[in-house]
Write an enzyme that holds these catalytic residues in place. Structure first.
Site, PDB file in Angstrom:
ATOM      1  N   SER A   1       3.456  -3.913   2.006  1.00  0.00           N
ATOM      2  CA  SER A   1       2.145  -4.144   1.398  1.00  0.00           C
ATOM      3  C   SER A   1       1.103  -4.355   2.482  1.00  0.00           C
ATOM      4  CB  SER A   1       2.192  -5.365   0.482  1.00  0.00           C
ATOM      5  OG  SER A   1       2.023  -6.530   1.268  1.00  0.00           O
ATOM      6  N   LYS A   2      -0.145  -4.298   2.066  1.00  0.00           N
ATOM      7  CA  LYS A   2      -1.210  -4.412   3.069  1.00  0.00           C
ATOM      8  C   LYS A   2      -1.214  -5.773   3.757  1.00  0.00           C
ATOM      9  CE  LYS A   2      -4.898  -5.755  -0.030  1.00  0.00           C
ATOM     10  NZ  LYS A   2      -6.213  -5.470  -0.583  1.00  0.00           N
ATOM     11  N   ARG A   3      -0.636  -6.764   3.101  1.00  0.00           N
ATOM     12  CA  ARG A   3      -0.611  -8.105   3.708  1.00  0.00           C
ATOM     13  C   ARG A   3       0.484  -8.233   4.776  1.00  0.00           C
ATOM     14  NH1 ARG A   3      -4.784 -10.934   2.294  1.00  0.00           N
ATOM     15  NH2 ARG A   3      -5.635 -10.068   0.413  1.00  0.00           N
ATOM     16  N   ASP A   4       1.515  -7.375   4.671  1.00  0.00           N
ATOM     17  CA  ASP A   4       2.650  -7.508   5.584  1.00  0.00           C
ATOM     18  C   ASP A   4       2.265  -7.314   7.034  1.00  0.00           C
ATOM     19  OD1 ASP A   4       4.546  -8.042   3.672  1.00  0.00           O
ATOM     20  OD2 ASP A   4       4.876  -5.924   3.240  1.00  0.00           O
TER      21      ASP A   4
END
Ligand code: GLU
Length: 509
Positions: free
Chosen positions: A264-267
């Site tokens: 995900s973009k947060r990873d």
């Protein structure tokens, strides 16, 4: 095998910056088009106005430019199937929704948001947490299937907001053959009556997507696995409109490096690697880092992405975009999720920096090098350092001793490799250096070897302290190359001052 009239599209929704998974989807579409002498189209799917993020479309175009993926048709590029932004095609879709209603494949639904919420809440209370508007529940809702025709006409005439829903048939198996997954069979009892046309006069993704794919003569729909659940509905819509279905290929998900779940973009920034091609700052000022700004070469980024879900079936790992275009095929795309490996990404970058010409690297570092360095010196520094660098900035940073005196001496090397007799050996070696007239790498090396032999010394006993004095660190490019580059005078000056400095450090310890 090349295919006739291949037309593929990448159809992002401008709801934020393009994630590397999106770039991979675009890349595979592009490669598939190139391989088959086809056409690669960029289409912006912005029918969901509530999720529109300003700047997202430009970001996609900039990311494509950086990667070297150029669409043949798209916004700002042109083509004979435009416009390529769905909000500019708004007037096209209503007609098809109407056709579906006329064919009794779709219907008007007048239920308000409150009514739908009430229905869901009641279902939840009765132990059905996933209430759906479907073939069963639709009969107790307010729609053109349950209301008398005159009511329906009156509601429409009085401009009561409505949506148009798909009339999902009961208990039918929908089948289609996915180019990657093989046969997919889904029973319609598991599908709901999706909204096709919204009360704001805009189509939903599903309707706009299939209308445009049809009108733009898309031959292959190549997209991420997350769209697989939508494919049965799309297939039904093609059939309902009597249109030929495109071929479908759903690409494997990109998984986190630990293999647990979707990347995900947060990873990215949390785990220390970028997830986006370019930097992106949110309206709240939050920065997501990009491969470009981290110093990756676009070729390395693309090469890495190509291998996330595809392999050429050979040992070859380094592919230019052109070679990928010549080699790519859906038959070698895997079904299973592709685990992202940030270390492998670095490896690709290292290979690309190594194979870059030192002249090009020096040009990239034009502003980073101190002005005093000549072009030839800059090129030699790049030549010496690129074998050990990952990013171009490493060349200037790790190789700083090639243009300035060391600013300190590696403590670990000092404590391990600096022995009692080291100063004596260094002084002897310095004496030999002073006597070398032609100060080339090979001359220095042969004199060095002769000295070791004469004294029956091991390589490391003098070489490491020598390296430490001249560079301040314990590892780097060939020491004789470094010495030859710095020149005799500089080497001797660093040895002399280094020796004093180190003796001082040693005495203080
Ligand atoms: N607009 C969809 C997306 O954002 C496109 C899915 C598809 O390719 O059909 O990914």
């Amino acid at each position: 095998m090349s295919q006739d009239n291949v037309r593929v599209r990448f159809a992002p929704s401008p709801t934020g910056p393009l994630h590397m998974g999106g770039v991979r989807t675009a890349l595979y579409n592009y490669l598939f088009a190139k391989k088959n002498n086809g056409t690669f189209i960029l289409r912006i799917e912005d029918t969901d106005q509530t999720r529109f993020v300003p700047g997202a479309q430009d970001y996609i175009i900039d990311a494509f430019k950086w990667c070297g993926i150029s669409p043949d048709e798209g916004p700002g590029i042109g083509g004979s199937f435009g416009p390529y932004v769905q909000s500019e095609r708004k007037d096209i879709y209503k007609e098809y929704a109407q056709r579906l209603i006329n064919a009794e494949k779709a219907y008007y639904a007048f239920d308000t948001a409150e009514e739908l919420t009430k229905m869901r809440d009641e279902a939840k209370k009765m132990g059905m947490p996933n209430w759906q508007y479907n073939g069963v529940s639709r009969m107790s809702m307010r729609n053109s299937l349950t209301l008398p025709q005159s009511d329906v006409e009156q509601l429409i005439a009085s401009k009561t907001p409505y949506v148009i829903r798909m009339k999902m048939p009961r208990n039918e198996d929908i089948r289609f053959e996915d180019e990657i997954r093989g046969w997919v069979v889904v029973n319609t009892n598991n599908l709901d009556d999706k909204v096709l046309f919204k009360s704001d006069g805009m189509p939903t993704y599903h309707l706009a997507n299939i209308v445009d794919d049809h009108m733009m003569k898309i031959s292959h729909v190549i997209r991420g696995e997350e769209w697989l659940p939508s494919a049965p509905l799309h297939v039904l819509l093609y059939d309902a409109l009597n249109w030929e279905r495109p071929k479908f290929a759903h690409l494997p998900l990109l998984l986190r490096p630990d293999g647990n779940g979707k990347l995900s973009k947060r990873d990215g920034d949390r785990l220390g690697f970028p997830v986006f091609p370019l930097n992106w700052t949110t309206i709240d000022g939050e920065l997501y880092s990009g491969y470009k700004e981290k110093g990756y070469f676009p070729d390395a980024f693309i090469n890495m992405l190509a291998f996330l879900g595809w392999n050429p079936g050979t040992q070859q790992e380094l592919f230019s975009l052109q070679e990928l275009s010549d080699t790519f095929g859906l038959d070698r795309v895997s079904k299973g999720g592709a685990k992202f490996d940030p270390e492998k990404t670095k490896w690709f970058q290292q290979q690309y920096i190594r194979s870059s010409s030192s002249k090009d690297l020096a040009e990239m570092l034009n502003d980073a090098f101190p002005a005093k360095l000549s072009t030839a010196e800059r090129i030699t520094i790049c030549e010496l350092m690129k074998e050990r660098a990952t990013f171009v900035s490493d060349i200037v940073e790790d190789g700083a001793y090639l243009y300035q005196k060391p600013i300190g001496y590696d403590k670990k090397v000092l404590s391990k490799k600096w022995k009692e007799n080291t100063p004596k050996l260094i002084q002897e070696w310095q004496g030999i250096i002073e006597s070398i007239d032609d100060f080339t790498s090979s001359n220095i090396e042969s004199k060095f070897k002769a000295y070791l032999e004469e004294k029956s010394l091991g390589f490391g006993a003098v070489l490491l302290p020598f390296r430490l004095l001249v560079t301040g660190v314990g590892a780097g490019p060939g020491m004789f190359d470094i010495a030859a580059f710095l020149g005799k005078k500089e080497v001797i000056s660093r040895m002399t001052s280094g020796l004093l400095e180190i003796e001082k450090i040693k005495n203080e310890a």
